[in-house]
Design an enzyme around this catalytic site. Sequence first.
Site, short mmCIF file in Angstrom:
data_model
loop_
_atom_site.label_atom_id
_atom_site.label_comp_id
_atom_site.label_asym_id
_atom_site.label_seq_id
_atom_site.Cartn_x
_atom_site.Cartn_y
_atom_site.Cartn_z
N SER A 178 8.15 20.57 -78.42
CA SER A 178 9.26 19.62 -78.47
C SER A 178 10.34 20.14 -77.54
O SER A 178 10.36 21.33 -77.18
CB SER A 178 9.80 19.52 -79.90
OG SER A 178 11.06 18.88 -79.93
N TYR A 186 12.34 23.60 -87.96
CA TYR A 186 11.56 22.80 -87.02
C TYR A 186 11.65 23.41 -85.61
O TYR A 186 10.64 23.60 -84.94
CB TYR A 186 12.08 21.36 -87.00
CG TYR A 186 11.33 20.44 -86.07
CD1 TYR A 186 10.10 19.91 -86.43
CD2 TYR A 186 11.85 20.10 -84.83
CE1 TYR A 186 9.41 19.06 -85.58
CE2 TYR A 186 11.17 19.25 -83.97
CZ TYR A 186 9.94 18.74 -84.35
OH TYR A 186 9.27 17.91 -83.50
#
Length: 275
Positions: free
Chosen positions: A142, A155
Site C-alpha cells: 500500500s 495496518y
Amino acid sequence: MDIQGKTALVTGASRGIGRAIAIELAQQGVKRLLLVARDRQKLAQVAGEIKALGVEVVSLPLDLTRPVLINTAIAQAWRDHGPIHLLVNCAGVAHQAPFLHSKLPKVHEEIAINLMGMYTITHPVARRMAKQGEGTIVNVSSLMGKVAAPTMATYSATKFAILGFTQALRGELAEHNIRVMALLPSLTDTDMARDLKLFRWVVPMTSQQVAQVLVNGLRRESAEILVGWQSHLAVWFNRLAPWLLEKILLMAAPLSRERQKRYQKFVGSLNLSAK
C-alpha cells in the site's frame, strides 16, 4: 511477464482489489485462475464471472491463518491443475483507530492475515516455483507501506513489513528465475475502505484502475508498482521533505482538532529540542 496461457493464483479474490485483479487477468488472456478467499459464497460469484469470460477457474475457500490447510490445498492444486506461474498476494484487512484506543484482537487479525497469511501461502508456492525454475510473485502492499499515517498504525506496520519481505525475496529467489514485485495502491474505493474514516483531500481510485496498473507493471517487470499520481506525489514528498508530508498527513487524518493541536505542539517541541 507475459500472462498469456499462464496459471495465476490470487488471494483475497472474493472482493475489492483481489476480485478486480482476477477479472483483469482473465480479460487479458490468463489460461487458469485459482481464487483464494474465506467467503465461499462470494468466491463462487467471482468464479462465475470469470467462467463467463471463457477462463478455467478453481475456487479455493481457504483461511490464510490455517497453515496446514494451506499447504495441503497448494499441493493438491499443483497436482490437479498444473504449475502456478503467477501468485498475487492480495488478501488483507484494515482496522482504523487511534493507537491508544486500538484493540489487541484487531491488531492480531491484521498481522495474521496481512503478513503471516501472505507468508503462509507464499512459502509452498515459491518452493514449487523454484523447482520448476520460473515464476512471478506480486505482494500487494500500500502507499501506507511507504508513508505511515495516524489512526492506521498496525495496518501501516504490516504494509511496511510486506515491502521488506518483498525486497528480501527478490534477492533470494532471483537465482531460481522467480521475480518478486510489490504493488502499492493508494486509497481504493472498496467495501473495506468504505468502513474507514477517509483522510481529507485523498481521491479514491477504483479497483479496476489498480488491476490495470498491475497488469501493465507485470509486462514491464517493475520491482515496485506505484498506483496513481497521489502515490507518486506522496513518495516524492517523503524523500524531499518528510517533515512537511508528516504535517500534511496530520491535517488530513480523521483526528479531532484538539488531538491535532496537541500533536502539533508535541512535534514542535521535539523540533526545538533537536536544534
